[in-house]
Scaffold this motif. Sequence first.
Motif, PDB file in Angstrom:
ATOM      1  N   ILE A 124      -3.911 -16.369   7.932  1.00  0.00           N
ATOM      2  CA  ILE A 124      -2.700 -16.101   8.822  1.00  0.00           C
ATOM      3  C   ILE A 124      -2.867 -14.704   9.071  1.00  0.00           C
ATOM      4  CG2 ILE A 124      -0.196 -16.367   8.918  1.00  0.00           C
ATOM      5  CD1 ILE A 124      -0.265 -18.360   6.790  1.00  0.00           C
ATOM      6  N   MET A 125      -2.907 -14.384  10.329  1.00  0.00           N
ATOM      7  CA  MET A 125      -3.166 -13.018  10.748  1.00  0.00           C
ATOM      8  C   MET A 125      -1.627 -12.723  11.546  1.00  0.00           C
ATOM      9  SD  MET A 125      -7.048 -12.667  12.059  1.00  0.00           S
ATOM     10  CE  MET A 125      -8.372 -13.112  10.985  1.00  0.00           C
ATOM     11  N   THR A 126      -1.247 -11.595  11.222  1.00  0.00           N
ATOM     12  CA  THR A 126       0.188 -11.173  11.737  1.00  0.00           C
ATOM     13  C   THR A 126       0.343  -9.813  12.048  1.00  0.00           C
ATOM     14  OG1 THR A 126       2.502 -11.720  11.545  1.00  0.00           O
ATOM     15  CG2 THR A 126       1.208 -11.086   9.675  1.00  0.00           C
ATOM     16  N   THR A 127       1.248  -9.455  12.761  1.00  0.00           N
ATOM     17  CA  THR A 127       1.625  -8.053  13.011  1.00  0.00           C
ATOM     18  C   THR A 127       3.292  -7.981  13.066  1.00  0.00           C
ATOM     19  OG1 THR A 127       1.427  -5.994  14.540  1.00  0.00           O
ATOM     20  CG2 THR A 127       1.984  -8.149  15.529  1.00  0.00           C
ATOM     21  N   GLY A 128       3.792  -6.928  12.900  1.00  0.00           N
ATOM     22  CA  GLY A 128       5.173  -6.457  12.753  1.00  0.00           C
ATOM     23  C   GLY A 128       6.064  -7.373  11.863  1.00  0.00           C
ATOM     24  N   GLN A 129       7.128  -7.775  12.208  1.00  0.00           N
ATOM     25  CA  GLN A 129       8.198  -8.361  11.375  1.00  0.00           C
ATOM     26  C   GLN A 129       7.871  -9.852  10.789  1.00  0.00           C
ATOM     27  OE1 GLN A 129      11.566  -7.533  10.884  1.00  0.00           O
ATOM     28  NE2 GLN A 129      11.701  -9.372   9.473  1.00  0.00           N
ATOM     29  N   ILE A 183      -3.913 -25.458  -0.247  1.00  0.00           N
ATOM     30  CA  ILE A 183      -4.584 -24.894   0.639  1.00  0.00           C
ATOM     31  C   ILE A 183      -4.619 -23.320   0.371  1.00  0.00           C
ATOM     32  CG2 ILE A 183      -4.688 -24.229   3.400  1.00  0.00           C
ATOM     33  CD1 ILE A 183      -3.367 -27.068   3.632  1.00  0.00           C
ATOM     34  N   SER A 184      -5.892 -22.884   0.404  1.00  0.00           N
ATOM     35  CA  SER A 184      -6.082 -21.554   0.055  1.00  0.00           C
ATOM     36  C   SER A 184      -5.741 -20.499   1.294  1.00  0.00           C
ATOM     37  CB  SER A 184      -7.482 -21.209  -0.441  1.00  0.00           C
ATOM     38  OG  SER A 184      -7.457 -19.939  -0.675  1.00  0.00           O
ATOM     39  N   ALA A 185      -4.635 -19.978   1.544  1.00  0.00           N
ATOM     40  CA  ALA A 185      -4.494 -19.287   2.727  1.00  0.00           C
ATOM     41  C   ALA A 185      -4.578 -17.794   2.568  1.00  0.00           C
ATOM     42  CB  ALA A 185      -2.933 -19.634   3.405  1.00  0.00           C
ATOM     43  N   ALA A 186      -5.175 -16.838   3.399  1.00  0.00           N
ATOM     44  CA  ALA A 186      -5.066 -15.367   3.576  1.00  0.00           C
ATOM     45  C   ALA A 186      -3.907 -15.095   4.288  1.00  0.00           C
ATOM     46  CB  ALA A 186      -6.454 -14.849   3.743  1.00  0.00           C
ATOM     47  N   VAL A 187      -3.446 -13.926   4.052  1.00  0.00           N
ATOM     48  CA  VAL A 187      -2.456 -13.195   5.092  1.00  0.00           C
ATOM     49  C   VAL A 187      -3.011 -11.853   5.259  1.00  0.00           C
ATOM     50  CG1 VAL A 187      -0.229 -12.495   5.311  1.00  0.00           C
ATOM     51  CG2 VAL A 187      -0.486 -14.609   4.104  1.00  0.00           C
ATOM     52  N   ILE A 201       3.682 -14.466   4.864  1.00  0.00           N
ATOM     53  CA  ILE A 201       3.575 -14.534   3.119  1.00  0.00           C
ATOM     54  C   ILE A 201       4.129 -15.574   2.531  1.00  0.00           C
ATOM     55  CG2 ILE A 201       3.919 -13.360   0.983  1.00  0.00           C
ATOM     56  CD1 ILE A 201       3.670 -10.519   2.523  1.00  0.00           C
ATOM     57  N   ASP A 202       5.329 -15.959   2.977  1.00  0.00           N
ATOM     58  CA  ASP A 202       6.143 -17.246   2.425  1.00  0.00           C
ATOM     59  C   ASP A 202       5.341 -18.454   2.873  1.00  0.00           C
ATOM     60  OD1 ASP A 202       8.006 -15.624   1.461  1.00  0.00           O
ATOM     61  OD2 ASP A 202       9.513 -16.056   3.136  1.00  0.00           O
ATOM     62  N   ALA A 203       4.749 -18.537   4.221  1.00  0.00           N
ATOM     63  CA  ALA A 203       3.985 -19.928   4.551  1.00  0.00           C
ATOM     64  C   ALA A 203       2.601 -19.802   3.728  1.00  0.00           C
ATOM     65  CB  ALA A 203       3.708 -19.430   6.114  1.00  0.00           C
ATOM     66  N   ALA A 204       2.015 -18.796   3.158  1.00  0.00           N
ATOM     67  CA  ALA A 204       0.940 -18.903   2.480  1.00  0.00           C
ATOM     68  C   ALA A 204       1.545 -19.520   1.010  1.00  0.00           C
ATOM     69  CB  ALA A 204       0.348 -17.592   2.135  1.00  0.00           C
ATOM     70  N   HIS A 205       2.387 -19.317   0.458  1.00  0.00           N
ATOM     71  CA  HIS A 205       2.877 -19.975  -0.599  1.00  0.00           C
ATOM     72  C   HIS A 205       3.229 -21.571  -0.518  1.00  0.00           C
ATOM     73  CE1 HIS A 205       3.311 -16.024  -2.582  1.00  0.00           C
ATOM     74  NE2 HIS A 205       4.240 -15.499  -1.771  1.00  0.00           N
ATOM     75  N   TYR A 236       0.873  -1.262  -0.119  1.00  0.00           N
ATOM     76  CA  TYR A 236       0.049  -0.009   0.098  1.00  0.00           C
ATOM     77  C   TYR A 236       0.931   1.110  -0.006  1.00  0.00           C
ATOM     78  CZ  TYR A 236       1.244   0.190   4.867  1.00  0.00           C
ATOM     79  OH  TYR A 236       2.066   0.319   5.991  1.00  0.00           O
ATOM     80  N   LYS A 237       0.193   2.458  -0.322  1.00  0.00           N
ATOM     81  CA  LYS A 237       1.058   3.487  -0.432  1.00  0.00           C
ATOM     82  C   LYS A 237       0.894   4.464   0.799  1.00  0.00           C
ATOM     83  CE  LYS A 237       2.803   2.232  -3.995  1.00  0.00           C
ATOM     84  NZ  LYS A 237       4.271   1.698  -4.382  1.00  0.00           N
ATOM     85  N   VAL A 238      -0.347   4.530   1.539  1.00  0.00           N
ATOM     86  CA  VAL A 238      -0.528   5.293   2.703  1.00  0.00           C
ATOM     87  C   VAL A 238      -0.853   4.478   3.747  1.00  0.00           C
ATOM     88  CG1 VAL A 238      -2.001   7.102   3.642  1.00  0.00           C
ATOM     89  CG2 VAL A 238      -1.577   7.146   1.034  1.00  0.00           C
ATOM     90  N   PHE A 239      -0.171   4.807   4.964  1.00  0.00           N
ATOM     91  CA  PHE A 239      -0.511   4.175   6.175  1.00  0.00           C
ATOM     92  C   PHE A 239      -1.541   4.835   7.035  1.00  0.00           C
ATOM     93  CE2 PHE A 239       0.099   3.305  10.544  1.00  0.00           C
ATOM     94  CZ  PHE A 239       0.438   1.994  10.736  1.00  0.00           C
ATOM     95  N   GLU A 240      -2.509   4.042   7.465  1.00  0.00           N
ATOM     96  CA  GLU A 240      -3.603   4.389   8.035  1.00  0.00           C
ATOM     97  C   GLU A 240      -3.840   3.698   9.449  1.00  0.00           C
ATOM     98  OE1 GLU A 240      -8.581   4.772   7.688  1.00  0.00           O
ATOM     99  OE2 GLU A 240      -7.429   4.331   5.855  1.00  0.00           O
ATOM    100  N   VAL A 241      -3.532   4.490  10.464  1.00  0.00           N
ATOM    101  CA  VAL A 241      -3.513   4.052  11.632  1.00  0.00           C
ATOM    102  C   VAL A 241      -5.170   3.399  12.052  1.00  0.00           C
ATOM    103  CG1 VAL A 241      -3.602   4.498  14.179  1.00  0.00           C
ATOM    104  CG2 VAL A 241      -1.847   5.869  12.686  1.00  0.00           C
ATOM    105  N   GLY A 242      -4.931   2.301  12.652  1.00  0.00           N
ATOM    106  CA  GLY A 242      -6.084   1.585  12.763  1.00  0.00           C
ATOM    107  C   GLY A 242      -6.730   0.584  11.649  1.00  0.00           C
ATOM    108  N   LYS A 243      -5.890   0.378  10.551  1.00  0.00           N
ATOM    109  CA  LYS A 243      -6.186  -0.198   9.266  1.00  0.00           C
ATOM    110  C   LYS A 243      -5.315  -1.415   9.145  1.00  0.00           C
ATOM    111  CE  LYS A 243      -6.904   0.381   4.243  1.00  0.00           C
ATOM    112  NZ  LYS A 243      -8.299  -0.543   4.255  1.00  0.00           N
ATOM    113  N   GLY A 244      -5.987  -2.464   8.856  1.00  0.00           N
ATOM    114  CA  GLY A 244      -5.267  -3.808   8.435  1.00  0.00           C
ATOM    115  C   GLY A 244      -5.297  -3.811   6.933  1.00  0.00           C
ATOM    116  N   TYR A 245      -4.469  -4.669   6.534  1.00  0.00           N
ATOM    117  CA  TYR A 245      -4.128  -4.983   5.111  1.00  0.00           C
ATOM    118  C   TYR A 245      -4.047  -6.487   4.730  1.00  0.00           C
ATOM    119  CZ  TYR A 245      -2.920  -0.173   5.812  1.00  0.00           C
ATOM    120  OH  TYR A 245      -2.530   1.106   6.157  1.00  0.00           O
ATOM    121  N   VAL A 246      -4.611  -6.608   3.525  1.00  0.00           N
ATOM    122  CA  VAL A 246      -4.731  -7.830   2.919  1.00  0.00           C
ATOM    123  C   VAL A 246      -3.446  -8.015   2.010  1.00  0.00           C
ATOM    124  CG1 VAL A 246      -5.979  -9.459   1.551  1.00  0.00           C
ATOM    125  CG2 VAL A 246      -7.236  -7.902   2.953  1.00  0.00           C
ATOM    126  N   ALA A 247      -2.540  -8.787   2.624  1.00  0.00           N
ATOM    127  CA  ALA A 247      -1.448  -9.140   2.042  1.00  0.00           C
ATOM    128  C   ALA A 247      -1.457 -10.297   0.939  1.00  0.00           C
ATOM    129  CB  ALA A 247      -0.043  -9.503   2.735  1.00  0.00           C
TER     130      ALA A 247
END
Length: 312
Positions: free
Chosen positions: A193-198, A215-219, A204-208, A174-185
């Motif tokens: 697979i829900m994650t934060t930080g590092q 298995i269809s994995a959302a990140v 993303i590699d695990a989803a591959h 994404y291009k703009v960071f919005e506090v309080g918003k999550g992103y579909v990788a």
Amino acid sequence: MEELTPREAAGKALADLGDLRKDVVVVVADTGETTRARFFAERHPDRFFNVGIAEQAMAAISAGLAYAGFMPYALTFAEFMLRAWEIIRNSVARLNLPVRFIGTHAGFSDPYDGPSHQALEDIALFRVLPNFTVIAPADSCETYRAVMATAEVRGPVYVRVGRDFHIPATCDLYKVFEVGKGYVAADGSDVAIMTTGQMLGYAIDAAHILREKGISAAVLHFPTIKPLDLTLLSRYARAVKAIVTVEEHMVHGGFGSAVAEALANIGPKPLAMMGVKTFGRTAKSPEELYRYFGLTPENIAARAEELISLAR
């Protein structure tokens, strides 16, 4: 921005914020060099304050500056920031003052100094404080955007930043960071697979890996842990069979706990929380610690596969 380390990205963001806003001041606990807050000091020496190795004083002085109308950014190692927690609770959180705390060297990003320097409890301790916004960027691109975005947040903020190692993942997300918003990788329908930080890059590699097994994995990436993007979380919680949370932090009270609390109101869903359950340890690299604590893409994929089989 990708060529910068996370702490360098934070330092650059502070220097740029200082150019844009005259009310921005920076306070450090003898950590101007190690946190890269010196980038701000080089451009704005009259608004840079080093209080010495005195984290409680750093927090108290920052509270006073905020009360006087400034927007202080207080920086030290994430683990050392915890020394000032009582002052932060009573002098910042209770008064809802706009102090921005940036804890660098968080998680496993400082493997060489061992468990005494590896903050694995900071998300829990800041998340529990009323009025606080808690942010854990994934990499240098997101760190820069997140620090810049904190200038528009009302009330206190804690930003969790790594040292040098990072897995570039968000520059093109994404291009703009919005506090309080999550992103579909990555989108998927079997497991989220829900994650934060590092850990975003590893998720993303695990989803591959899972896709190669059919298995269809959302990140889903939640750089803001508090407030959590409940709209995004709810949509995927209702759509998938199971959820795996991954964090470079204790599983008790951290990001996974925040997701579990949200799910308690949304509805039951098989959930596995991956993280750490004890103190860190000395190692040659962050990657070595990820392997030791079972936080590799392979481990994440295996846990997700196991959870899906139980949910069927």
